[in-house]
Each structure stands twice: as structure tokens, then as C-alpha cells.
Scaffold this motif. Structure first.
Motif: not given
Length: 342
Positions: A13-22, A66-71, A97-102, A107-110
Motif C-alpha cells: 500500500a502506498t501512502t501517496i495515493s487516494g482520497s482522504i477516505r481512501d 500473490t501480490i495485492i496493490s493498494a493504491g 488491485f485494491l482500489r485506493k487511488g485516482s 480495478g473497476k474493470t476487474l
């Protein structure tokens, strides 16, 4: 109780992506997986895309598969680069792809939900069923061989699309992106970036030389003209970027070139490209589509370096930019009626 599983799963998980809620999602990832019976989940926090790339390479070298991207899309493609760096054959890897970003279009397509509880439930089901979809991996290269190449999936391009990351991916924009994502949703930063890149193009057109581009597809010249935007996609990316109908693992990718019809036509062209309506009447709005099975070359006249967008990452090219399909990777996918889009 959910069936217990000790399968090794690495979440980066990156700390530089996503909305405040994310940003509040990250600390809940491991407990939610545990509630679904997965005890082998490790969370890695990365302060930058470079750190996410290094972490992905390291955990794969240590045996993870197995890797999950959170960003957002930038995080996802940095982790994809780490997968390539590891030299582990990509078909052996499952990437989520765990959706936490712009603009997290992949992620949506999956079929991955934005809400964290629902997303982890989908991942748990996908992991148990080994439900994945193949996705082609593209490589963008600087024709002069000076800049580093970029592996990516999703979208890329040049001209307006090449300029978007200048406005969306600078590190100091972390809070700016978070606020935009909170106010306007996943595409808030992308929309602002595209709007600013378009405005820059409009304001600069009377004062700058307008480049002509030569386009080659699979070794053959197919067009030479001035273009406002050169959009590369490797498949269907949902209604927000629905230019191509191909599945992400179709074995081919696409270029959609928006011809320069003059300053006054550009705002209308950009608007219709953004909402997808341009696909209903491409000739009228100057959109030229090209399907690529092996290689794509974008070559402007002159010798000025130009930026290429590789799904949110900038590659500075000299002379020409080259794109090609180099491999495929398995992406964890949600169950969708009718299966994967073909």
C-alpha cells in the motif's frame, strides 16, 4: 466460519495515493482478510512508487506469488514493474488491485468494489477459486534509449495524454489529489489533469510550433498528421475510457489518435473524448483508431524531447516512442455475469 487459509499474500500500500477516505482503508486490510480466514496476509507500507516497486521485487524473490496493490494506477504499475524486475515468470504471479487511488480504471474493470469490506470479500472469493483474468503487459520505450523503459497496463499516450502526469503525479500534490478524490470521486485528479493539459495546449497553440507525428503500426506507416492527443489502451477500461472493446488479455492493444482540427475545435473534441461519445462519430471529431498486434511507433518531427504517459508515469522520449506487448500477467478478478469482457 470461513475456511482457514495460510496462503501467503503480500499487500503493498502506498501512502501517496487516494482520497482522504481512501487513506483510512489501509489499517483495515489485514483484519478484514483475517475475518475471511486468511492468516498469511502481510501489509507493506510504501512511501513512494519506487519503494512499492522495490518491495514487490523483494517479496517475489523471497517466494511470494500473490501480490495485492493498494493504491491508484501509479502504484499498480510500479508494482507491476517490480514483478518484471524479479525475473519470476509473469504467468506464475497473481496480481490484485485494491482500489485506493485516482483513475483506478483497471480495478473497476476487474469488478473490484470501492468499499473496503466488499473489496476484501471479493478478493477472498477470487483467491479461493483462483479466479483471474489474463492481462497483456505493454512496454513503452524511449526510441533514443536514454530514458528508462516502462512496463504498464491500462492506458498511456502522448501530446495531451502525455502531459497529464505532470499535473497529477508530482509528490507535493498528495493532499491536492486526496481532496479532489474526496470531492469528485476516483476520476477527480485525472479529470483535472486532463483539463489543465488541454488548457495548456489551447493557450500555447498560437505561440508554439505544432508538431507533426508519424505513426507506424506493426512495422507499417499508417498516418502522418498533427494530433492533439495520442491515446494508447490495451483493452476495455470501463465506461470512463471505453474506446476499445477488447479484453485486457486479447493479445493486441490500440491507439486512438485525435487529429488537430484547429484551436476552436479542441475543447469540443476533448469533451467528447472524455465522455466517450466521440466513438459514436469518430470521423466528425477527428478520431483515428488503430489496432496493434506487435509494435507501435509514435515519432514527432523535430528533435525536442517529449513526454509519454505510461498509465500515470512519465517517460521522456527523444526521436520516437515505441510500444509493444511483451508478456501477460494474471489479475485477480471479481465474479461478473457473463464472465470477462471479450
Amino acid at each position: 466460519m470461513p475456511e482457514a487459509s495460510s496462503e501467503r499474500i503480500e499487500v503493498i500500500a502506498t501512502t501517496i495515493s487516494g482520497s482522504i477516505r481512501d487513506w483510512g482503508k489501509v489499517k483495515r486490510i489485514v483484519p478484514l482478510f483475517a475475518a475471511h480466514g486468511f492468516s498469511g496476509v502481510t501489509l507493506h507500507a510504501a512511501e513512494s512508487h519506487a519503494a512499492a516497486r522495490e518491495t514487490a521485487c523483494a517479496v517475489l524473490a523471497a517466494g511470494a506469488r500473490t501480490i495485492i496493490s493498494a493504491g491508484g494506477s501509479g502504484t499498480f504499475n510500479a508494482i507491476l514493474e517490480g514483478c518484471c524486475d524479479s525475473l519470476v515468470p509473469l504467468p506464475e504471479i497473481r496480481l490484485g488491485f485494491l482500489r485506493k487511488g485516482s483513475a483506478d480504471l483497471i480495478g473497476k474493470t476487474l469488478g473490484m468494489p470501492d468499499e473496503i469490506e466488499a473489496a476484501i470479500a471479493v478478493f477472498a472469493a477470487a483467491l479461493r477459486a483462483d479466479r483471474t483474468e489474463p492481462c497483456d503487459v505493454l512496454l513503452a520505450e524511449d526510441g533514443a534509449g536514454v530514458s528508462s523503459s516502462r512496463h504498464f497496463v491500462g492506458y498511456g499516450g502522448a501530446e495531451i495524454f502525455g502531459r497529464i502526469p505532470h499535473y497529477t503525479e508530482n509528490r507535493f500534490m498528495k493532499w491536492y489529489k486526496g481532496v479532489l478524490g474526496q470531492l469528485f470521486g476516483d476520476l477527480g485528479p485525472f479529470t483535472v489533469g486532463m483539463t489543465l493539459a488541454t488548457a495548456e495546449k489551447v493557450l500555447g497553440m498560437p505561440f508554439r510550433r505544432r508538431r507533426r507525428w508519424r505513426i507506424e503500426v506493426d512495422g507499417e506507416p499508417v498516418a502522418e498528421d498533427r494530433f492533439h492527443a495520442l491515446i494508447v489502451v490495451n483493452g476495455y477500461l470501463g465506461p470512463d475510457l471505453a474506446f476499445s472493446g477488447d479484453a485486457l488479455g486479447s493479445g493486441r492493444f490500440h491507439l486512438f489518435a485525435l487529429r488537430d482540427r484547429g484551436l476552436l475545435r479542441l475543447p469540443g473534441q476533448a469533451l467528447r473524448a472524455r465522455d466517450g461519445s466521440i466513438a459514436r462519430d469518430p470521423e466528425r471529431w477527428g478520431m483515428a483508431p488503430f489496432a496493434v498486434t506487435r509494435s507501435l511507433v509514435l515519432a514527432p518531427d523535430g528533435d525536442t524531447p517529449f513526454p509519454v504517459n505510461a498509465d500515470g508515469s512519465t517517460l521522456l522520449c527523444r526521436g520516437e516512442a515505441r510500444f509493444r506487448r511483451v508478456d501477460a500477467i494474471r489479475l485477480l478478478a471479481g465474479a461478473r455475469e457473463g464472465g470477462a469482457r471479450q
